[in-house]
Enzyme design. Structure first.
Site, PDB file in Angstrom:
ATOM      1  N   MET A  29       0.836  -1.203   0.000  1.00 30.48           N
ATOM      2  CA  MET A  29       0.000   0.000   0.000  1.00 30.48           C
ATOM      3  C   MET A  29       0.869   1.251   0.000  1.00 30.48           C
ATOM      4  SD  MET A  29      -3.524  -0.697   2.029  1.00 30.48           S
ATOM      5  CE  MET A  29      -2.901  -0.470   3.692  1.00 30.48           C
ATOM      6  N   GLY A  30       2.148   1.091  -0.354  1.00 29.92           N
ATOM      7  CA  GLY A  30       3.024   2.253  -0.424  1.00 29.92           C
ATOM      8  C   GLY A  30       3.564   2.640   0.933  1.00 29.92           C
ATOM      9  N   HIS A  36       9.427  -3.576   3.182  1.00 24.22           N
ATOM     10  CA  HIS A  36       8.978  -3.788   1.813  1.00 24.22           C
ATOM     11  C   HIS A  36      10.157  -4.089   0.882  1.00 24.22           C
ATOM     12  CE1 HIS A  36       5.785  -0.951   3.395  1.00 24.22           C
ATOM     13  NE2 HIS A  36       5.048  -1.947   2.949  1.00 24.22           N
ATOM     14  N   GLN A  60     -10.396  -2.443   2.618  1.00 18.93           N
ATOM     15  CA  GLN A  60      -9.909  -3.044   3.857  1.00 18.93           C
ATOM     16  C   GLN A  60      -9.860  -2.062   5.016  1.00 18.93           C
ATOM     17  OE1 GLN A  60      -6.144  -4.069   1.776  1.00 18.93           O
ATOM     18  NE2 GLN A  60      -5.134  -3.574   3.709  1.00 18.93           N
ATOM     19  N   GLU A 147       5.861 -11.340   7.044  1.00 25.40           N
ATOM     20  CA  GLU A 147       5.234 -12.139   8.097  1.00 25.40           C
ATOM     21  C   GLU A 147       4.690 -11.287   9.240  1.00 25.40           C
ATOM     22  OE1 GLU A 147       8.039 -15.069   9.350  1.00 25.40           O
ATOM     23  OE2 GLU A 147       7.732 -16.341   7.577  1.00 25.40           O
ATOM     24  N   ASP A 149       2.184  -9.334   9.377  1.00 21.48           N
ATOM     25  CA  ASP A 149       0.746  -9.585   9.468  1.00 21.48           C
ATOM     26  C   ASP A 149       0.510 -11.059   9.179  1.00 21.48           C
ATOM     27  OD1 ASP A 149      -2.009  -9.687   9.370  1.00 21.48           O
ATOM     28  OD2 ASP A 149      -2.198  -7.709   8.447  1.00 21.48           O
ATOM     29  N   GLN A 152      -3.019 -12.115   7.950  1.00 26.27           N
ATOM     30  CA  GLN A 152      -3.210 -11.779   6.543  1.00 26.27           C
ATOM     31  C   GLN A 152      -2.580 -12.835   5.639  1.00 26.27           C
ATOM     32  OE1 GLN A 152      -2.711  -7.695   4.599  1.00 26.27           O
ATOM     33  NE2 GLN A 152      -0.712  -8.609   4.227  1.00 26.27           N
ATOM     34  N   VAL A 179      10.941  -7.496   9.327  1.00 34.42           N
ATOM     35  CA  VAL A 179      12.122  -6.639   9.458  1.00 34.42           C
ATOM     36  C   VAL A 179      11.876  -5.682  10.620  1.00 34.42           C
ATOM     37  CG1 VAL A 179      13.609  -4.958   8.317  1.00 34.42           C
ATOM     38  CG2 VAL A 179      12.613  -6.851   7.013  1.00 34.42           C
TER      39      VAL A 179
END
Length: 285
Positions: A29-30, A36, A60, A147, A149, A152, A179
Protein backbone atom coordinates in the site's frame (compact mmCIF):
# COMPACT_ATOMS: atom_id res chain seq x y z
CA UNK A 1 11.36 0.81 -14.27
CA UNK A 2 8.05 1.06 -16.07
CA UNK A 3 5.14 2.62 -14.15
CA UNK A 4 1.61 1.75 -15.25
CA UNK A 5 -1.77 2.91 -14.02
CA UNK A 6 -4.17 0.93 -16.23
CA UNK A 7 -4.76 -2.77 -16.77
CA UNK A 8 -3.93 -3.18 -20.48
CA UNK A 9 -0.46 -1.59 -20.18
CA UNK A 10 0.16 -3.73 -17.10
CA UNK A 11 -0.63 -6.94 -18.96
CA UNK A 12 1.57 -5.93 -21.87
CA UNK A 13 4.47 -5.16 -19.50
CA UNK A 14 4.06 -8.44 -17.61
CA UNK A 15 3.92 -10.43 -20.85
CA UNK A 16 7.29 -8.98 -21.78
CA UNK A 17 8.72 -9.89 -18.36
CA UNK A 18 7.33 -13.43 -18.56
CA UNK A 19 9.15 -13.99 -21.85
CA UNK A 20 12.39 -13.68 -19.85
CA UNK A 21 11.51 -16.01 -16.97
CA UNK A 22 9.53 -16.10 -13.69
CA UNK A 23 7.64 -13.07 -12.42
CA UNK A 24 7.29 -12.12 -8.75
CA UNK A 25 4.63 -9.81 -7.30
CA UNK A 26 5.15 -7.75 -4.15
CA UNK A 27 1.79 -6.18 -3.19
CA UNK A 28 2.01 -3.04 -1.02
CA UNK A 29 0.00 0.00 0.00
CA UNK A 30 3.02 2.25 -0.42
CA UNK A 31 4.76 4.35 2.24
CA UNK A 32 7.60 1.93 1.69
CA UNK A 33 10.22 1.05 4.29
CA UNK A 34 13.02 -1.48 4.49
CA UNK A 35 10.54 -4.25 5.24
CA UNK A 36 8.98 -3.79 1.81
CA UNK A 37 12.37 -3.49 0.14
CA UNK A 38 13.44 -6.74 1.79
CA UNK A 39 10.58 -8.45 -0.07
CA UNK A 40 11.89 -7.00 -3.33
CA UNK A 41 15.41 -8.21 -2.55
CA UNK A 42 14.12 -11.69 -1.72
CA UNK A 43 12.29 -11.83 -5.06
CA UNK A 44 15.42 -10.71 -6.86
CA UNK A 45 17.45 -13.42 -5.09
CA UNK A 46 15.09 -15.97 -6.63
CA UNK A 47 15.91 -14.80 -10.13
CA UNK A 48 12.50 -13.30 -10.85
CA UNK A 49 11.45 -10.16 -12.66
CA UNK A 50 9.65 -8.00 -10.14
CA UNK A 51 6.28 -6.25 -10.20
CA UNK A 52 5.45 -4.12 -7.15
CA UNK A 53 1.92 -2.87 -6.69
CA UNK A 54 1.07 0.24 -4.72
CA UNK A 55 -2.61 0.62 -3.96
CA UNK A 56 -4.24 1.98 -0.81
CA UNK A 57 -7.22 -0.36 -0.80
CA UNK A 58 -10.39 1.28 0.49
CA UNK A 59 -12.15 -2.06 0.94
CA UNK A 60 -9.91 -3.04 3.86
CA UNK A 61 -10.46 0.12 5.89
CA UNK A 62 -13.40 0.45 8.29
CA UNK A 63 -15.60 3.51 8.67
CA UNK A 64 -13.54 4.92 11.54
CA UNK A 65 -10.10 3.90 10.32
CA UNK A 66 -7.28 5.86 8.73
CA UNK A 67 -7.96 5.59 4.98
CA UNK A 68 -7.76 9.34 4.35
CA UNK A 69 -4.72 9.76 6.59
CA UNK A 70 -2.82 6.74 5.27
CA UNK A 71 0.47 8.05 3.83
CA UNK A 72 0.64 8.33 0.05
CA UNK A 73 4.17 8.96 -1.23
CA UNK A 74 4.20 7.66 -4.79
CA UNK A 75 7.15 9.75 -6.04
CA UNK A 76 9.33 8.76 -3.07
CA UNK A 77 8.26 5.12 -3.27
CA UNK A 78 8.89 5.01 -7.01
CA UNK A 79 12.45 6.26 -6.54
CA UNK A 80 13.11 3.59 -3.90
CA UNK A 81 11.79 0.83 -6.13
CA UNK A 82 13.74 1.99 -9.15
CA UNK A 83 16.92 1.97 -7.06
CA UNK A 84 16.19 -1.65 -6.11
CA UNK A 85 15.88 -2.70 -9.76
CA UNK A 86 12.11 -3.28 -9.82
CA UNK A 87 10.85 -3.89 -13.35
CA UNK A 88 7.25 -2.68 -13.16
CA UNK A 89 5.38 -0.47 -10.70
CA UNK A 90 1.63 -1.15 -10.86
CA UNK A 91 -0.09 1.88 -9.34
CA UNK A 92 -3.76 1.66 -10.28
CA UNK A 93 -6.34 4.28 -9.47
CA UNK A 94 -9.34 3.31 -7.36
CA UNK A 95 -11.43 3.54 -10.55
CA UNK A 96 -9.10 1.13 -12.34
CA UNK A 97 -9.22 -1.39 -9.50
CA UNK A 98 -12.94 -1.05 -8.76
CA UNK A 99 -14.75 0.12 -11.92
CA UNK A 100 -18.27 1.50 -11.72
CA UNK A 101 -20.67 -1.28 -10.79
CA UNK A 102 -18.06 -3.40 -9.01
CA UNK A 103 -20.08 -5.73 -6.77
CA UNK A 104 -17.97 -8.78 -5.86
CA UNK A 105 -16.47 -9.79 -2.54
CA UNK A 106 -14.25 -12.65 -1.36
CA UNK A 107 -14.74 -13.82 2.21
CA UNK A 108 -12.41 -16.39 3.76
CA UNK A 109 -13.92 -18.04 6.84
CA UNK A 110 -11.97 -19.62 9.66
CA UNK A 111 -8.52 -18.04 9.52
CA UNK A 112 -10.06 -14.57 9.10
CA UNK A 113 -12.06 -14.87 12.33
CA UNK A 114 -10.81 -13.51 15.65
CA UNK A 115 -7.67 -11.40 16.09
CA UNK A 116 -7.77 -8.57 13.50
CA UNK A 117 -10.87 -10.12 11.96
CA UNK A 118 -12.78 -9.38 15.16
CA UNK A 119 -11.16 -6.01 15.79
CA UNK A 120 -11.63 -4.83 12.17
CA UNK A 121 -14.87 -6.31 10.77
CA UNK A 122 -14.73 -6.72 7.00
CA UNK A 123 -11.00 -6.03 6.84
CA UNK A 124 -9.97 -9.43 5.54
CA UNK A 125 -12.78 -9.49 2.98
CA UNK A 126 -11.18 -6.35 1.56
CA UNK A 127 -7.72 -7.90 1.71
CA UNK A 128 -8.78 -11.15 0.04
CA UNK A 129 -10.71 -9.32 -2.68
CA UNK A 130 -7.93 -6.94 -3.65
CA UNK A 131 -5.19 -9.58 -3.47
CA UNK A 132 -7.19 -11.96 -5.64
CA UNK A 133 -7.61 -9.15 -8.17
CA UNK A 134 -3.88 -8.39 -8.06
CA UNK A 135 -3.07 -12.05 -8.61
CA UNK A 136 -5.43 -12.17 -11.61
CA UNK A 137 -4.06 -8.93 -13.01
CA UNK A 138 -0.37 -9.86 -12.78
CA UNK A 139 -0.55 -13.69 -12.84
CA UNK A 140 2.77 -13.97 -10.99
CA UNK A 141 4.73 -17.16 -10.50
CA UNK A 142 5.28 -16.16 -6.89
CA UNK A 143 4.07 -13.47 -4.48
CA UNK A 144 5.90 -12.21 -1.41
CA UNK A 145 4.39 -10.89 1.81
CA UNK A 146 5.90 -9.88 5.13
CA UNK A 147 5.23 -12.14 8.10
CA UNK A 148 4.42 -9.14 10.30
CA UNK A 149 0.75 -9.59 9.47
CA UNK A 150 0.63 -13.32 10.07
CA UNK A 151 -3.17 -13.57 9.90
CA UNK A 152 -3.21 -11.78 6.54
CA UNK A 153 -0.69 -14.28 5.18
CA UNK A 154 -2.85 -17.17 6.39
CA UNK A 155 -5.96 -15.65 4.78
CA UNK A 156 -4.23 -15.17 1.42
CA UNK A 157 -2.84 -18.71 1.37
CA UNK A 158 -6.25 -20.14 2.30
CA UNK A 159 -7.89 -18.12 -0.47
CA UNK A 160 -5.38 -19.38 -3.03
CA UNK A 161 -5.93 -23.00 -2.00
CA UNK A 162 -9.72 -22.73 -1.90
CA UNK A 163 -9.97 -21.00 -5.30
CA UNK A 164 -7.43 -23.33 -6.95
CA UNK A 165 -5.21 -20.44 -7.95
CA UNK A 166 -2.13 -21.43 -9.93
CA UNK A 167 -0.50 -18.02 -10.51
CA UNK A 168 0.52 -17.99 -7.83
CA UNK A 169 -0.25 -21.34 -6.26
CA UNK A 170 -0.63 -21.31 -2.49
CA UNK A 171 2.82 -22.83 -2.02
CA UNK A 172 4.32 -19.95 -4.03
CA UNK A 173 2.88 -17.35 -1.64
CA UNK A 174 6.04 -16.70 0.32
CA UNK A 175 6.27 -15.25 3.80
CA UNK A 176 9.39 -13.19 4.52
CA UNK A 177 10.47 -12.68 8.16
CA UNK A 178 9.53 -9.39 9.80
CA UNK A 179 12.12 -6.64 9.46
CA UNK A 180 12.72 -4.77 12.71
CA UNK A 181 14.23 -1.50 13.82
CA UNK A 182 17.43 -1.71 15.86
CA UNK A 183 15.42 -1.61 19.11
CA UNK A 184 13.19 -4.49 17.97
CA UNK A 185 10.04 -2.64 16.88
CA UNK A 186 8.57 -4.18 13.74
CA UNK A 187 8.84 -1.87 10.74
CA UNK A 188 5.45 -0.53 9.68
CA UNK A 189 4.13 2.33 7.62
CA UNK A 190 2.00 3.23 10.64
CA UNK A 191 5.09 3.87 12.76
CA UNK A 192 5.16 7.27 11.04
CA UNK A 193 2.06 8.21 13.03
CA UNK A 194 3.93 7.89 16.35
CA UNK A 195 5.13 10.95 18.23
CA UNK A 196 8.71 10.90 19.49
CA UNK A 197 7.52 9.84 22.94
CA UNK A 198 5.23 7.16 21.56
CA UNK A 199 7.97 5.81 19.33
CA UNK A 200 10.32 5.49 22.31
CA UNK A 201 7.63 3.72 24.32
CA UNK A 202 6.57 1.40 21.47
CA UNK A 203 9.56 -0.87 22.06
CA UNK A 204 7.63 -2.17 25.08
CA UNK A 205 5.61 -4.31 22.66
CA UNK A 206 8.38 -6.53 21.23
CA UNK A 207 10.21 -6.50 24.58
CA UNK A 208 7.16 -7.84 26.42
CA UNK A 209 6.53 -10.39 23.69
CA UNK A 210 10.05 -11.80 23.90
CA UNK A 211 9.68 -12.06 27.68
CA UNK A 212 6.36 -13.92 27.28
CA UNK A 213 7.81 -16.34 24.73
CA UNK A 214 10.68 -17.17 27.08
CA UNK A 215 8.14 -17.88 29.82
CA UNK A 216 5.98 -20.12 27.62
CA UNK A 217 8.98 -22.02 26.31
CA UNK A 218 10.16 -22.36 29.90
CA UNK A 219 6.95 -24.11 30.91
CA UNK A 220 4.95 -21.26 32.44
CA UNK A 221 1.14 -21.53 32.07
CA UNK A 222 -0.06 -19.77 28.93
CA UNK A 223 -3.08 -17.89 30.41
CA UNK A 224 -1.02 -16.37 33.22
CA UNK A 225 1.79 -15.51 30.81
CA UNK A 226 -0.60 -13.73 28.45
CA UNK A 227 -2.06 -11.75 31.38
CA UNK A 228 1.46 -10.66 32.35
CA UNK A 229 2.21 -9.81 28.72
CA UNK A 230 -0.79 -7.48 28.54
CA UNK A 231 0.14 -5.83 31.84
CA UNK A 232 3.71 -5.29 30.66
CA UNK A 233 2.57 -3.69 27.38
CA UNK A 234 0.19 -1.33 29.19
CA UNK A 235 2.83 -0.45 31.77
CA UNK A 236 5.18 0.39 28.90
CA UNK A 237 2.92 3.18 27.64
CA UNK A 238 0.28 1.54 25.47
CA UNK A 239 -3.31 2.55 26.20
CA UNK A 240 -5.19 -0.58 25.12
CA UNK A 241 -4.73 -4.17 23.99
CA UNK A 242 -6.93 -5.45 21.15
CA UNK A 243 -5.68 -9.00 21.64
CA UNK A 244 -2.69 -11.00 22.85
CA UNK A 245 -3.02 -14.67 21.94
CA UNK A 246 -1.07 -17.84 21.35
CA UNK A 247 -2.18 -19.44 18.09
CA UNK A 248 -1.28 -22.48 16.02
CA UNK A 249 0.84 -21.13 13.17
CA UNK A 250 -0.93 -22.73 10.21
CA UNK A 251 -4.68 -22.68 10.80
CA UNK A 252 -4.55 -20.11 13.63
CA UNK A 253 -6.43 -22.27 16.12
CA UNK A 254 -6.31 -20.70 19.62
CA UNK A 255 -4.03 -22.46 22.11
CA UNK A 256 -4.44 -22.50 25.88
CA UNK A 257 -1.21 -24.41 26.39
CA UNK A 258 2.08 -24.89 24.60
CA UNK A 259 1.66 -27.48 21.83
CA UNK A 260 3.92 -29.75 19.78
CA UNK A 261 3.27 -27.73 16.63
CA UNK A 262 4.62 -24.42 15.31
CA UNK A 263 2.98 -21.53 17.13
CA UNK A 264 2.83 -17.75 16.95
CA UNK A 265 2.35 -15.21 19.71
CA UNK A 266 0.14 -12.59 18.05
CA UNK A 267 -0.57 -9.14 19.53
CA UNK A 268 -2.33 -5.92 18.56
CA UNK A 269 -2.09 -2.91 20.85
CA UNK A 270 -2.83 0.81 20.70
CA UNK A 271 -0.44 3.59 21.63
CA UNK A 272 -1.76 7.11 21.26
CA UNK A 273 -3.98 7.01 18.17
CA UNK A 274 -1.92 4.28 16.47
CA UNK A 275 -2.66 0.57 16.35
CA UNK A 276 0.43 -1.65 16.10
CA UNK A 277 0.51 -5.38 15.37
CA UNK A 278 3.28 -7.91 15.85
CA UNK A 279 3.82 -11.64 16.03
CA UNK A 280 6.70 -13.92 16.88
CA UNK A 281 7.37 -17.64 16.62
CA UNK A 282 7.08 -19.87 19.68
CA UNK A 283 9.01 -23.14 19.64
CA UNK A 284 6.93 -26.35 19.81
CA UNK A 285 6.87 -28.30 23.03
Amino acid sequence: MQTVHALDPLRNAVAELRSRGPVALVPTMGALHDGHLTLVREAKSRGASIVVSIFVNPLQFGANEDLDAYPRQLARDSALLEAEGVDVLWAPTVEAMYPAGFASNISVAGVSEGLCGAARPGHFDGVATVVCKLFNQVMPDMALFGEKDWQQLAVIRRMARDLDLTRPAADAILGVPTVRETDGLAMSSRNAYLSAGERAAAVALPTAMRKAIAAIEGGEPVPATLATLEADILAGGFRAIDYAELREAGGLAPLAARADTPMRLIVAARIGSTRLIDNMAVAPA
